[in-house]
Motif scaffolding. Structure first.
Motif, PDB file in Angstrom:
ATOM      1  N   GLN A 109       0.829  -1.201   0.000  1.00 25.54           N
ATOM      2  CA  GLN A 109       0.000   0.000   0.000  1.00 25.54           C
ATOM      3  C   GLN A 109       0.865   1.253   0.000  1.00 25.54           C
ATOM      4  O   GLN A 109       0.525   2.251  -0.636  1.00 25.54           O
ATOM      5  N   LEU A 112       2.117   1.729  -3.472  1.00 27.25           N
ATOM      6  CA  LEU A 112       0.996   2.113  -4.332  1.00 27.25           C
ATOM      7  C   LEU A 112       0.605   3.571  -4.129  1.00 27.25           C
ATOM      8  O   LEU A 112       0.443   4.320  -5.102  1.00 27.25           O
ATOM      9  N   TYR A 128      -1.488  -9.717  -2.480  1.00 26.81           N
ATOM     10  CA  TYR A 128      -2.332  -8.551  -2.753  1.00 26.81           C
ATOM     11  C   TYR A 128      -3.536  -8.446  -1.833  1.00 26.81           C
ATOM     12  O   TYR A 128      -4.188  -7.408  -1.748  1.00 26.81           O
ATOM     13  N   THR A 129      -3.856  -9.520  -1.122  1.00 24.33           N
ATOM     14  CA  THR A 129      -4.906  -9.525  -0.111  1.00 24.33           C
ATOM     15  C   THR A 129      -4.732 -10.776   0.727  1.00 24.33           C
ATOM     16  O   THR A 129      -3.921 -11.657   0.397  1.00 24.33           O
ATOM     17  N   TRP A 200      -8.733  -4.949   2.964  1.00 28.60           N
ATOM     18  CA  TRP A 200      -7.715  -4.524   2.000  1.00 28.60           C
ATOM     19  C   TRP A 200      -7.557  -5.519   0.862  1.00 28.60           C
ATOM     20  O   TRP A 200      -7.356  -6.712   1.091  1.00 28.60           O
ATOM     21  N   ILE A 202      -5.811  -5.179  -3.229  1.00 23.50           N
ATOM     22  CA  ILE A 202      -5.331  -4.321  -4.319  1.00 23.50           C
ATOM     23  C   ILE A 202      -5.044  -5.127  -5.593  1.00 23.50           C
ATOM     24  O   ILE A 202      -4.267  -4.691  -6.437  1.00 23.50           O
ATOM     25  N   ARG A 205      -5.175  -3.262  -8.677  1.00 24.08           N
ATOM     26  CA  ARG A 205      -4.319  -2.075  -8.751  1.00 24.08           C
ATOM     27  C   ARG A 205      -2.827  -2.410  -8.751  1.00 24.08           C
ATOM     28  O   ARG A 205      -1.995  -1.499  -8.722  1.00 24.08           O
TER      29      ARG A 205
END
Length: 268
Positions: A109, A112, A128-129, A200, A202, A205
């Motif tokens: 994060q 990012l 990513y999660t 969370w 992403i 992204r």
């Protein structure tokens, strides 16, 4: 290996506390889930910094936990922003960041949302999660903590694929739990960090992360299956993937190749 006498306590200009050790170029190390935030003390401190001790031979390692006193509704983006402000106020240039487990979520994060704060990124035993099993274990930890039960046993479900292994690990974690609990007995900060990570994700992204990245983990990780490491590395442009055969969520970072692989990547 760095001894406890070498551990230094400090605070960034924005008030975010850290522990540091070693010498060389700075490396920000973000720990996994902790029962409380801040620098911790006693046995809990040992558990928090142990994964990073081998990195102190080549770097000045700053172990940065989440800030104590998190507000209700704090998000992973809020935690990363707090860290970014600390790094910008302390360092004149982007720094290397290594995140382990929950710290890996914060690290991603950070890259990012605040790319100018990070020179190179190492994501260890994180993706990513959270995986469904990882999310279930974290939720159970929070529920047990809120109910006044020993919460560490929640992680037994992702420590072994066998029922016997899970029972044995649950017993071990039950015994170790008192050494990891908050000094105040208040799990609020730990629960709020868990709630932030629970929301969370992403995956969509990942391509926005332009920081040179290495994703590292064990192919026997039950909290983050190996395919999640592959998907994270595939999603970040140019990312490097390192998988240690036979290693799990906790043992990947303990592998003797880990500090060498990290050093090679950061020197690239």
């Amino acid at each position: 290996m760095t001894s406890k006498l070498d551990i230094r306590e400090g605070t960034f200009p924005n008030g975010l506390p850290y522990l540091s050790f070693g010498s060389g170029a700075p490396l920000i190390a973000l720990p996994g889930s902790t029962a409380e935030n801040g620098n911790l003390s006693g046995s809990a401190r040992k558990f928090m910094i142990k994964p990073f001790l081998s990195l102190g031979e080549r770097h000045t390692v700053y172990v940065v936990n989440r800030r104590p006193g998190l507000a209700e509704g704090t998000t992973m983006a809020d935690i990363a922003t707090d860290l970014a402000e600390a790094l910008r106020s302390e360092f004149d240039a982007p720094v290397d960041v290594l995140g382990y487990s929950t710290g890996g979520s914060v690290a991603q994060q950070l890259a990012l949302g605040h790319p100018k704060a990070v020179r190179r990124l190492v994501v260890t035993s994180s993706a990513y999660t959270l995986s469904p099993s990882g999310r279930a274990a974290m939720r159970q930890f929070a529920e047990r903590a809120a109910a006044g039960k020993r919460p560490a046993t929640a992680f037994a479900a992702i420590a072994s694929t066998s029922k016997l292994g899970q029972r044995l690990m649950a017993g071990l974690l039950w015994m170790l739990d008192p050494m990891m609990r908050p000094s105040t007995g208040d799990y609020t900060d730990g629960i709020r960090a868990i709630e932030a990570e629970d929301q969370w994700d992403i995956k969509d992204r990942l391509a926005e992360i332009q920081t040179p990245t290495m994703v590292l983990g064990g192919d026997k990780d039950l909290a983050y299956p190996a395919q999640m490491f592959r998907d994270t590395a595939d999603g970040i442009p140019g990312a490097t993937l390192v998988l240690y055969e036979g290693r799990n969520h906790n043992s990947a970072i303990e592998d003797r190749r880990f500090p060498v692989d990290v050093a090679k990547f950061l020197q690239g």
